[in-house]
Design a protein around this motif. Sequence first.
Motif, PDB file in Angstrom:
ATOM      1  N   THR A   5      37.079  45.489  34.509  1.00 49.47           N
ATOM      2  CA  THR A   5      35.814  44.769  34.408  1.00 49.47           C
ATOM      3  C   THR A   5      35.786  43.937  33.140  1.00 49.47           C
ATOM      4  O   THR A   5      36.251  44.373  32.080  1.00 49.47           O
ATOM      5  CB  THR A   5      34.628  45.761  34.399  1.00 49.47           C
ATOM      6  OG1 THR A   5      34.702  46.594  35.550  1.00 49.47           O
ATOM      7  CG2 THR A   5      33.306  45.021  34.389  1.00 49.47           C
ATOM      8  N   LEU A   6      35.255  42.734  33.249  1.00 51.44           N
ATOM      9  CA  LEU A   6      35.017  41.872  32.103  1.00 51.44           C
ATOM     10  C   LEU A   6      33.525  41.842  31.816  1.00 51.44           C
ATOM     11  O   LEU A   6      32.714  41.637  32.725  1.00 51.44           O
ATOM     12  CB  LEU A   6      35.538  40.458  32.357  1.00 51.44           C
ATOM     13  CG  LEU A   6      35.415  39.450  31.201  1.00 51.44           C
ATOM     14  CD1 LEU A   6      36.589  38.474  31.217  1.00 51.44           C
ATOM     15  CD2 LEU A   6      34.100  38.670  31.258  1.00 51.44           C
ATOM     16  N   THR A  87      34.237  33.148  38.810  1.00 53.60           N
ATOM     17  CA  THR A  87      34.074  34.132  39.885  1.00 53.60           C
ATOM     18  C   THR A  87      32.771  33.864  40.623  1.00 53.60           C
ATOM     19  O   THR A  87      31.784  33.430  40.005  1.00 53.60           O
ATOM     20  CB  THR A  87      34.063  35.564  39.324  1.00 53.60           C
ATOM     21  OG1 THR A  87      33.846  36.489  40.390  1.00 53.60           O
ATOM     22  CG2 THR A  87      32.977  35.737  38.279  1.00 53.60           C
ATOM     23  N   THR A 102      37.657  41.870  37.402  1.00 52.84           N
ATOM     24  CA  THR A 102      38.657  40.859  37.029  1.00 52.84           C
ATOM     25  C   THR A 102      39.839  40.782  37.980  1.00 52.84           C
ATOM     26  O   THR A 102      40.741  39.962  37.739  1.00 52.84           O
ATOM     27  CB  THR A 102      39.195  41.157  35.618  1.00 52.84           C
ATOM     28  OG1 THR A 102      39.910  42.403  35.639  1.00 52.84           O
ATOM     29  CG2 THR A 102      38.071  41.230  34.605  1.00 52.84           C
ATOM     30  N   SER A 106      41.553  37.398  37.360  1.00 48.95           N
ATOM     31  CA  SER A 106      42.661  37.602  36.430  1.00 48.95           C
ATOM     32  C   SER A 106      43.979  37.101  37.015  1.00 48.95           C
ATOM     33  O   SER A 106      44.802  36.502  36.309  1.00 48.95           O
ATOM     34  CB  SER A 106      42.763  39.088  36.076  1.00 48.95           C
ATOM     35  OG  SER A 106      43.810  39.315  35.173  1.00 48.95           O
ATOM     36  N   ASP A 112      44.270  39.193  32.193  1.00 51.91           N
ATOM     37  CA  ASP A 112      42.970  39.535  31.629  1.00 51.91           C
ATOM     38  C   ASP A 112      42.695  38.792  30.324  1.00 51.91           C
ATOM     39  O   ASP A 112      41.587  38.277  30.117  1.00 51.91           O
ATOM     40  CB  ASP A 112      42.897  41.051  31.364  1.00 51.91           C
ATOM     41  CG  ASP A 112      42.791  41.851  32.648  1.00 51.91           C
ATOM     42  OD1 ASP A 112      42.405  41.261  33.678  1.00 51.91           O
ATOM     43  OD2 ASP A 112      43.088  43.063  32.622  1.00 51.91           O
ATOM     44  N   LEU A 115      42.023  35.021  30.788  1.00 52.24           N
ATOM     45  CA  LEU A 115      40.715  34.879  31.431  1.00 52.24           C
ATOM     46  C   LEU A 115      39.596  35.107  30.426  1.00 52.24           C
ATOM     47  O   LEU A 115      38.632  34.335  30.361  1.00 52.24           O
ATOM     48  CB  LEU A 115      40.603  35.868  32.586  1.00 52.24           C
ATOM     49  CG  LEU A 115      39.215  36.000  33.246  1.00 52.24           C
ATOM     50  CD1 LEU A 115      38.818  34.692  33.915  1.00 52.24           C
ATOM     51  CD2 LEU A 115      39.210  37.148  34.249  1.00 52.24           C
ATOM     52  N   ALA A 116      39.712  36.165  29.635  1.00 53.13           N
ATOM     53  CA  ALA A 116      38.675  36.477  28.651  1.00 53.13           C
ATOM     54  C   ALA A 116      38.536  35.363  27.624  1.00 53.13           C
ATOM     55  O   ALA A 116      37.419  35.004  27.222  1.00 53.13           O
ATOM     56  CB  ALA A 116      38.989  37.800  27.970  1.00 53.13           C
ATOM     57  N   VAL A 140      37.294  43.451  28.011  1.00 54.97           N
ATOM     58  CA  VAL A 140      37.886  43.798  29.299  1.00 54.97           C
ATOM     59  C   VAL A 140      38.452  45.207  29.184  1.00 54.97           C
ATOM     60  O   VAL A 140      39.189  45.518  28.248  1.00 54.97           O
ATOM     61  CB  VAL A 140      39.000  42.808  29.708  1.00 54.97           C
ATOM     62  CG1 VAL A 140      39.560  43.184  31.080  1.00 54.97           C
ATOM     63  CG2 VAL A 140      38.476  41.378  29.721  1.00 54.97           C
TER      64      VAL A 140
END
Length: 528
Positions: A5-6, A87, A102, A106, A112, A115-116, A140
Motif C-alpha cells: 500500500t502507498l 491509479t 501499489t 508499481s 514501488d 512510483l512513490a 510504501v
Amino acid sequence: MNVRTLVVLCPDWPVIATAASADEAVAVIGANRVTATSPAARAEGVEVGLRRRDAQRRCPALHIVDPDPDRDARVFASIAALVDRFTPRVELSSPGSLAFPTLGPSRYFGGDEPLAKMVASEIDDALGSSGWSDAVGVGVADGIFAATRAAELAVAQPDHVHVIAPGESAKFLSPFPVSVLGRPELADVLCRLGLRRLGDFAVLKVDDVVARFGVEGRFLHRLARGIDDRPSSLGPPPRSFDAESVIDPPAERVDIAAFAARAVADDLHDRLGAEGLACTRLLVVVETDSGERLERVWRHEGALSSTGIVDRVRWQLDGWLNGPSAQRPSGGISRLLLVPDEVMPARGRQHGFWGGETEADERASRALARVQGILGVAAVTVPERRGGRGPADVVVRAPFVGVDGDDDDDQGRGIAVDAPWPGRVPSPLPTLLPAELLPIQVLDARGAAVWVSGRGTLSSEPSTVRLDDAARGGVSIVGWAGPWPCDERWWDQLTHRRRARLQLALADGRALLVQIEQGSWSVEAIYD
C-alpha cells in the motif's frame, strides 16, 4: 496476506486548506486545544495539544483558525485528483491522507520507489506555489498502518519518500511507541506493564492478548506485528447492497445533492444493519447529466454510520462542484451511487432502558439531520459544552452532527471542559442568559457603590441592588458569594478583558450572576 500500500500523508493539511502561507504562524484550534500548526508556529514553540492560552503565550502573533472538515475535504479533492493519473481507485480516509494498493501501478511505473517519488513530486509541485512543497510524505509498506508510519517519517526526508521492503513491516514497526496505535487507555496499561514499544507488544502470545484485552486487543496486536489492519472477518458484501438515487432535476448545489444522499445513506445503512453488517469502506460514484463521472473510495477505521456516509458524500461533492475550475463538471449532479466495498459484522448497539441513547433519540437525530440537509449545515444547532469561565463560554451553540455521527472530538472537548479555569464560576451555572447585559447597581449598607480591588477583594459587603433608577429603595441581598476575578487575554490589547463576577441571592427570590467591568456592574445571567 498483507497488501502493498502507498499512503500519502500531509500532517499540516488543516492549515494548508486555509490558504495560509508556510511562513505564517497559524494554528487550528478546536475545543480550546491546538490540533494543527504551521512550520512557523512550531518554530515558536506551538505544539499540537497545547491549550489556546499557552499557544498564544508562546507566540503572541499566532493566527488562530477554527477547524472546518468541509473546507479541508473540499481543498483536498484537488490533491486526490492529481493521484488519479497513477491509479483509478484512490482510497480516502480523512482530508490530508489517501492510500491505494501499489500492485498494478508499481508494475507500470517501474517499482514501488519510482512510483512513490513520482507521486511525491506531483504533489510537491502542486503545493509549492504557496510554500508548502515540503509538507507531504509518501510511504510504501505491507498494509496501510505500516505505510502510514512510513509516510510520517517521509515528511522530514529530503525526497519525502520512505519505502519498506516486502516482509519487513514488523521489523520496521518494532521501535515505535505503543501510543501510535491510537488507543490512549490501552497504551497507558501497556506502558505500566513495561511494554512501551510495538515490538514488546508483538511478541506476546495471541491467546494472552485476547484474554486480557479482548477483540480490540487482538486487532491492535495484529497491527503491532505488521499484519494488515483489516481483520479476516472483513470482505466484500455477500450480496449486492448498492444504493442509487436519480436526482431530477439535476442538482447544481452541494446542499441539494447532499439532501438526496441522506435518504440513500439511510437506506443503505438500514439494509446492512438488517443483515448484521457494517460498512468500513465505501465507493461513492457521482455522475452528471453531461456524462461526467467521479469515483472515490472512502475508508473508516470503524463502521460508517448513516451520518458518516452523508458527510463523505458532501465532501466529495463539495470538492468537485466548488473545486478548481479545470476540475469542475459542466452539468448538474444527476445520479448518485453508493457501493459498500468492504463490510464486517456489526458490533450492534444496545438502547438504554433508563438513560443513555434511546430509539427516540435516534429518530430525533435523523429528523434534525434531514432538516439540516434542507437548510444547510449551520442552520441547525444544538447546545455543546466547552471549556470556559463564564456561562456564555461553557455552553455554546454548535452545528448538529447527529447522535449516531462520527464525532471524534468528544475526548478533546472533555479535556477542555474538565481543565482548570482560574476564575471560573462554580457549578451549578445559571440557565438564563440575557441577549444583552443588563445594567445594575450593587450597593452596600450605606448606599455607596461596591467595587472590586485589583487584588480581587470587595470594597464593602453588598447589601442591596438597584436594577432600575426609578426604584429608589432597591432589592435587599440575602446572600452572596465571590468575587471571582478573571483576567482574560492579557497579552492582546484589543481583546483583553478584566472583570470579576459575583453571585447574589435577592429577597424577592431571584438569584443573579453579576459582573463588574471597567467600574460598571451588569447582570450576566439569571439562575432559574
